[in-house]
Design an enzyme around this catalytic site. Sequence first.
Site, PDB file in Angstrom:
ATOM      1  N   GLY A  71       0.808  -1.215   0.000  1.00 52.12           N
ATOM      2  CA  GLY A  71       0.000   0.000   0.000  1.00 52.12           C
ATOM      3  C   GLY A  71       0.840   1.263   0.000  1.00 52.12           C
ATOM      4  O   GLY A  71       0.538   2.231  -0.709  1.00 52.12           O
ATOM      5  N   ASN A 157      -8.400   4.020   8.068  1.00 57.38           N
ATOM      6  CA  ASN A 157      -7.873   2.864   8.783  1.00 57.38           C
ATOM      7  C   ASN A 157      -8.120   2.912  10.280  1.00 57.38           C
ATOM      8  O   ASN A 157      -8.109   1.888  10.942  1.00 57.38           O
ATOM      9  CB  ASN A 157      -6.379   2.684   8.499  1.00 57.38           C
ATOM     10  CG  ASN A 157      -5.605   3.971   8.584  1.00 57.38           C
ATOM     11  OD1 ASN A 157      -5.933   4.948   7.906  1.00 57.38           O
ATOM     12  ND2 ASN A 157      -4.604   4.011   9.435  1.00 57.38           N
ATOM     13  N   GLN A 185      -7.952  -0.201   3.080  1.00 59.30           N
ATOM     14  CA  GLN A 185      -8.875  -0.758   4.078  1.00 59.30           C
ATOM     15  C   GLN A 185     -10.209  -1.168   3.472  1.00 59.30           C
ATOM     16  O   GLN A 185     -10.939  -1.955   4.078  1.00 59.30           O
ATOM     17  CB  GLN A 185      -9.108   0.255   5.206  1.00 59.30           C
ATOM     18  CG  GLN A 185      -7.899   0.535   6.070  1.00 59.30           C
ATOM     19  CD  GLN A 185      -7.451  -0.655   6.923  1.00 59.30           C
ATOM     20  OE1 GLN A 185      -8.200  -1.610   7.162  1.00 59.30           O
ATOM     21  NE2 GLN A 185      -6.208  -0.621   7.369  1.00 59.30           N
ATOM     22  N   CYS A 331       1.679   6.823  22.693  1.00 63.69           N
ATOM     23  CA  CYS A 331       2.908   6.059  22.489  1.00 63.69           C
ATOM     24  C   CYS A 331       2.842   5.113  21.301  1.00 63.69           C
ATOM     25  O   CYS A 331       3.850   4.548  20.893  1.00 63.69           O
ATOM     26  CB  CYS A 331       3.259   5.282  23.748  1.00 63.69           C
ATOM     27  SG  CYS A 331       3.372   6.370  25.158  1.00 63.69           S
TER      28      CYS A 331
HETATM   29  C1  LIG Z   1      -1.793  -0.408   5.915  1.00 61.47           C
HETATM   30  C2  LIG Z   1      -2.161   0.781   5.128  1.00 61.47           C
HETATM   31  C3  LIG Z   1      -1.290   1.305   4.160  1.00 61.47           C
HETATM   32  C4  LIG Z   1       0.098   0.771   3.964  1.00 61.47           C
HETATM   33  O1  LIG Z   1       0.099  -0.482   3.325  1.00 61.47           O
HETATM   34  P1  LIG Z   1       1.434  -1.376   3.402  1.00 61.47           P
HETATM   35  O2  LIG Z   1       1.133  -2.522   2.499  1.00 61.47           O
HETATM   36  O3  LIG Z   1       1.577  -1.779   4.829  1.00 61.47           O
HETATM   37  O4  LIG Z   1       2.542  -0.544   2.902  1.00 61.47           O
HETATM   38  C5  LIG Z   1      -1.708   2.392   3.430  1.00 61.47           C
HETATM   39  N1  LIG Z   1      -2.914   2.935   3.608  1.00 61.47           N
HETATM   40  C6  LIG Z   1      -3.795   2.448   4.517  1.00 61.47           C
HETATM   41  C7  LIG Z   1      -5.129   3.084   4.655  1.00 61.47           C
HETATM   42  C8  LIG Z   1      -3.449   1.362   5.304  1.00 61.47           C
HETATM   43  O5  LIG Z   1      -4.312   0.907   6.206  1.00 61.47           O
END
Ligand SMILES: *Cc1c(COP(=O)(O)O)cnc(C)c1O
Length: 414
Positions: A71, A157, A185, A331
Amino acid sequence: MKMYYMDNSATSPVVEEVLNEMLPYFNEKFGNASTLYKLGVESKKALDKARQQVADLINADPKEITFTSGGSESDNMAIKGVAFKERAKETEDNPKNHIITSQIEHPAVLETCRFLEKYGFEVTYLPVNSDGFISLEELENSIKDSTILITIMHSNNEIGSIQPTKEIGAIARKHNVLFHSDAVQSAGKIPIDVEEQNIDLLSISGHKINAPKGIGAIYIKKGVQLEVLIHGGGQEDGIRSGTENIPGIVGLGKAAEIANNNLENIMKHNQEIRDQLVEKVTSEIKDSYINGSLENRLPNNIHFRFSGIEGESLILRLDDKGIMGATGSACSTRDLKGSHVLAALGIKPALSHGSLRLSIGKDNSIEDVDYIVQSIKEVVEYLRSISPLWDNKTDEYIGDKFEKPLDEEDLDRY
Ligand SMILES: *Cc1c(COP(=O)(O)O)cnc(C)c1O
């Protein structure tokens, strides 16, 4: 001890069908998809099949799907790719350097925008209302001649708010601006239709949909031009060089296929558990609240807030009971400031610290709800009993006296 994994928005397990589909591509079928002999051709076929499976999940053409490392890379590729490409077209009296995003994006979007600001791009960070939605009017008013891209996430997210993507896309189209949406998501959780929702670029990640970590995809609508960020052997139509991660790609394809074939049931399963959690937690635990709105929210997401307690302690004590969730507390983030998303909703730091995100996945069951609610109740009551923000005699939250309002810095972080 039984495990109750409720952090599927952080990552999700690779399901067996996905793993089995991947396994042969690590050894027996290890060919490089760019080679001409049969072993390589088999990898190429697997690549094509996965491309179709991912395309089907979002109603795209397979030619519009490029595989990435996840992502974060997809978000970077979309935003920097458009930014650099459009910048090249600008003239002295016609700058092309303005990007519109929201204050509640994932860091992969926000930090990419921040980076571009260092190189002369101008970024508008749209606020959201207390339910976590942008205003379409504000969005449209922010567009100017120099605007090249709108990047607004499909769903959030942390609090699960689903943005009005179709309307955002329509506004983008009307003003001839490209529209990217981070759908990490949303994929496999709610329907996505890039045609109907007017989306030009869309990011997906494998590990959020029961495929492995380190694999993702980007949808690039036919005709949309991106500057290339990763140069090399010209794989993925030259858009993203590097020998393809065939096992990961096969896994992502299979996970997309499973999600696509079962979407209704997945949504129903998630929502049933979520609704039970909401009902029981809010009725059985005093001073418990929901961050964000239940309207237009991902069915697998719930984000509670309990006054008078600290999120880290909550997470660690729930872990002792086998329950894994997330918090918006300080944290858990690098800058010790708490969640930028909860701040954007107008939730004061003292309260956002007492929050708990539970994100439901396929291994959760409605039978587990009572144990989970009971455990949260016990932990919250214990933490309150030792909290200076809780009056044990009157059984009331007294933190208001100590609360400081959200200051400029809290609100103006993006
Ligand atoms: C987890 C996430 C990402 C990042 O994806 P990765 O595959 O971990 O790099 C980007 N955007 C959202 C909304 C996410 O939840």
